[in-house]
Design an enzyme around this catalytic site. Structure first.
Site, PDB file in Angstrom:
ATOM      1  CB  SER A  54      -0.916   0.031   1.225  1.00  0.00           C
ATOM      2  OG  SER A  54      -1.605   1.279   1.309  1.00  0.00           O
ATOM      3  CE1 TYR A 104      -3.698  -2.706   4.617  1.00  0.00           C
ATOM      4  CE2 TYR A 104      -3.202  -0.414   4.119  1.00  0.00           C
ATOM      5  CZ  TYR A 104      -3.530  -1.684   3.694  1.00  0.00           C
ATOM      6  OH  TYR A 104      -3.680  -1.952   2.358  1.00  0.00           O
TER       7      TYR A 104
END
Length: 314
Positions: free
Chosen positions: A174, A187
């Site tokens: 990401s 995350y």
């Protein structure tokens, strides 16, 4: 807060950005190019995983679709068999299950053959500040799925790939690992760790003919990653979380075809090897990036250490 595009896109970049598939990664370009290749995709039941499974099948690959929800993964495998005319199997499993890697690999090898391409797509997210994270197991779950589960499947496919001196591993990461945003501590940390691991593993794998990539897929409203990720208590009590969500949603402009076709191109295009071990952004034009990467030590990518996760110091 600015939109995600303004936060993570280099305003001085000469690289073209895309929101949808484009000529260099067009499915027609790679149709049939992966015939006789076996592809294992984790998190293949919905969203990016489902689109990726269909894209690899269109390229001729035999696709093993793994996900936690039986109805989802069986539907994808059935669609591949009926509409893409490629072989496909559905496997139910959780990447954090210690028994899953060996069980899944055995099933894939029995039905389709040894894995040539591994797409580590399974992932979950969490949107919360630390103060209002009452159950820290939720944060640990994010790290378990995104990092530990991915490494376990890489470890499982590695012996066969080394034996055959061939393989492609794509780790879905990401852009949030490359910038500092609040409310994504677990995350972002997990994805940053996976990018760094990809850099290091490439040093170990490439001599065996195995190429690996850490790829930011897209900012897509149709992705299912964020479902259930929001800590409702934090959203109610922290004004910053409310504002973040308000600003975040308009940034979700990309199509699922963008990452799916990018993954196929990385696996099928021999030129992609020039970016092995690097971080890639699916929204950047792959052809333009590869043209610079092919320059090797004389190009900007190597000279400036671009597409790597690093800390710059004085």
């Amino acid at each position: 807060m600015a939109t995600m595009e303004n936060l993570y896109r280099n305003p001085t970049s000469s690289i073209t950005y895309h929101h949808d598939t484009y000529p260099y990664i067009s499915p027609s370009k790679f149709a049939g190019s992966l015939k006789n290749k076996v592809v294992l995709i984790t998190g293949a039941g919905r969203g990016i995983g489902r689109a990726t499974a269909l894209a690899f099948a269109a390229a001729g690959g035999s696709v093993a679709c793994m996900a936690r929800t039986r109805s989802d993964v069986e539907a994808v495998a059935k669609e591949i068999e009926q509409n893409r005319h490629s072989r496909s199997i559905a496997i139910v499993g959780n990447v954090t299950d210690p028994e899953a890697p060996s069980r899944v690999l055995k099933e894939v090898e029995t039905n389709l053959g040894p894995v040539d391409i591994l797409i580590n797509n399974a992932g979950i997210s969490r949107i919360s500040d630390i103060e209002h994270e009452k159950d820290m197991l939720k944060a640990w779950d994010v790290i378990d799925v995104n990092m530990r589960g991915t490494l376990a499947f890489i470890h499982a496919v590695l012996p066969s790939m080394i034996l055959r001196k061939s393989g492609c591993i794509i780790n879905v990461v990401s852009v949030l690992a490359t910038i500092s945003l609040p409310y994504f501590s677990a995350y972002s940390s997990a994805k940053a760790a996976l990018i760094r691991a990809t850099h290091i593993m490439d040093m170990e794998f490439r001599p065996h003919g195995i190429y690996s990539y850490a790829v930011h897929p897209c900012m897509c409203a149709d992705s299912t990653l964020g479902q259930g990720a929001l800590n409702v208590e934090a959203h109610e009590k922290v004004d910053g979380v409310k504002q973040f969500m308000k600003d975040f949603v308009p940034s979700m402009k990309d199509t699922l075809a963008l990452p799916a076709d990018t993954f196929v191109a990385l696996a099928a295009d021999p030129e992609a090897k020039h970016m092995s071990g690097k971080y890639l952004d699916s929204s950047q034009d792959l052809g333009e990036v590869l043209r610079e990467a092919k320059k090797g030590p004389e190009g900007r990518i190597e000279k400036e250490g671009l597409y790597t996760l690093k800390v710059d110091t004085l």
